[in-house]
Enzyme design. Structure first.
Site, PDB file in Angstrom:
ATOM      1  N   HIS A  24       0.821  -1.216   0.000  1.00  0.00           N
ATOM      2  CA  HIS A  24       0.000   0.000   0.000  1.00  0.00           C
ATOM      3  C   HIS A  24       0.855   1.268   0.000  1.00  0.00           C
ATOM      4  CE1 HIS A  24      -4.187   0.674  -0.227  1.00  0.00           C
ATOM      5  NE2 HIS A  24      -4.481   0.876   1.032  1.00  0.00           N
ATOM      6  N   ASN A  72      -6.828   6.322   4.326  1.00  0.00           N
ATOM      7  CA  ASN A  72      -8.260   6.649   4.246  1.00  0.00           C
ATOM      8  C   ASN A  72      -8.566   8.126   4.419  1.00  0.00           C
ATOM      9  OD1 ASN A  72      -8.406   3.904   4.047  1.00  0.00           O
ATOM     10  ND2 ASN A  72      -9.692   3.606   5.845  1.00  0.00           N
ATOM     11  N   ASP A  97      -0.648   2.380  -5.329  1.00  0.00           N
ATOM     12  CA  ASP A  97      -0.613   0.943  -5.600  1.00  0.00           C
ATOM     13  C   ASP A  97      -1.890   0.559  -6.339  1.00  0.00           C
ATOM     14  OD1 ASP A  97      -1.896   1.592  -2.998  1.00  0.00           O
ATOM     15  OD2 ASP A  97      -2.334  -0.540  -2.936  1.00  0.00           O
ATOM     16  N   ASN A 118      -9.227   3.367  -1.208  1.00  0.00           N
ATOM     17  CA  ASN A 118      -9.716   4.351  -0.244  1.00  0.00           C
ATOM     18  C   ASN A 118      -8.970   5.683  -0.289  1.00  0.00           C
ATOM     19  OD1 ASN A 118     -11.802   2.765   0.722  1.00  0.00           O
ATOM     20  ND2 ASN A 118     -10.495   1.774   2.238  1.00  0.00           N
TER      21      ASN A 118
END
Length: 194
Positions: A24, A72, A97, A118
């Site tokens: 991520h 997020n 990513d 997100n």
């Protein structure tokens, strides 16, 4: 085709040692690689809720940003910097990513949905538009949607990481073209390397 010059390159990831090597954080890896290659000083900027720097490439002044708000809430950081510097969303490139691309593949995309990412979702919400560019770094897919969260929050294997790093190097190679808005030239170089 000429696009807007890129005034802000945002690399997405999560702060802290727990996440440093996870898939991520590929967006952070890109910004860090570009900063290393170009000798750019990245510093913590509280007003932008992130780590930021400035890069002058071919008469284009480009801000670099790694939000430290967790994935997020990336939009909070991006909105703070864009509002302060009056940067139009069309002049933003978000590097992230991408599970829908094989490991090591890199693709450019203009606008579009968030695809379940997100970070992209929060940035689009904070900016009030999805019309920003994306640099998608393929990290592969775990095979089942139930495994995605665990997958992106774990480190890739050695060969996978080497593939991602090669994709990042290729993207850094065309960063100045992207900064100048020479989209077709950058795309041709990236999309013909596979």
């Amino acid at each position: 085709m000429r696009h807007s010059a890129i005034q802000l390159m945002v690399g997405l990831g999560n702060p802290g040692p727990k996440y440093t090597g996870t898939r991520h954080n590929a967006g952070f890896w890109f910004i860090e690689a570009l900063a290393r290659r170009e000798g750019i000083d990245l510093r913590s900027e509280r007003k932008f809720h992130g780590v930021a720097g400035r890069w002058r490439a071919a008469d284009v002044d480009t801000h670099l940003l790694c939000p430290m708000t967790y994935m997020n809430h990336s939009g909070r950081s991006v909105a703070a910097l864009t509002q302060f510097h009056r940067i139009d969303p069309a002049a933003i490139l978000v590097v992230h990513d991408e599970i829908d691309l094989p490991t090591g593949v890199v693709r450019l995309k203009q606008g579009g949905g968030h695809g379940g990412h997100n970070g992209l979702r929060d940035i689009a919400s904070a900016l009030g538009t999805r019309d920003f560019a994306r640099l998608r770094l393929g990290v592969g897919h775990p095979g089942h949607s139930d495994q995605v969260i665990s997958y992106v929050l774990h480190a890739p294997g050695r060969e996978e990481r080497a593939g991602i790093d090669r994709a990042i190097d290729a993207a850094v190679d065309v960063a100045s073209e992207l900064a100048r808005g020479e989209w077709d030239r950058a795309q041709q170089q990236l999309h013909t390397r596979d």
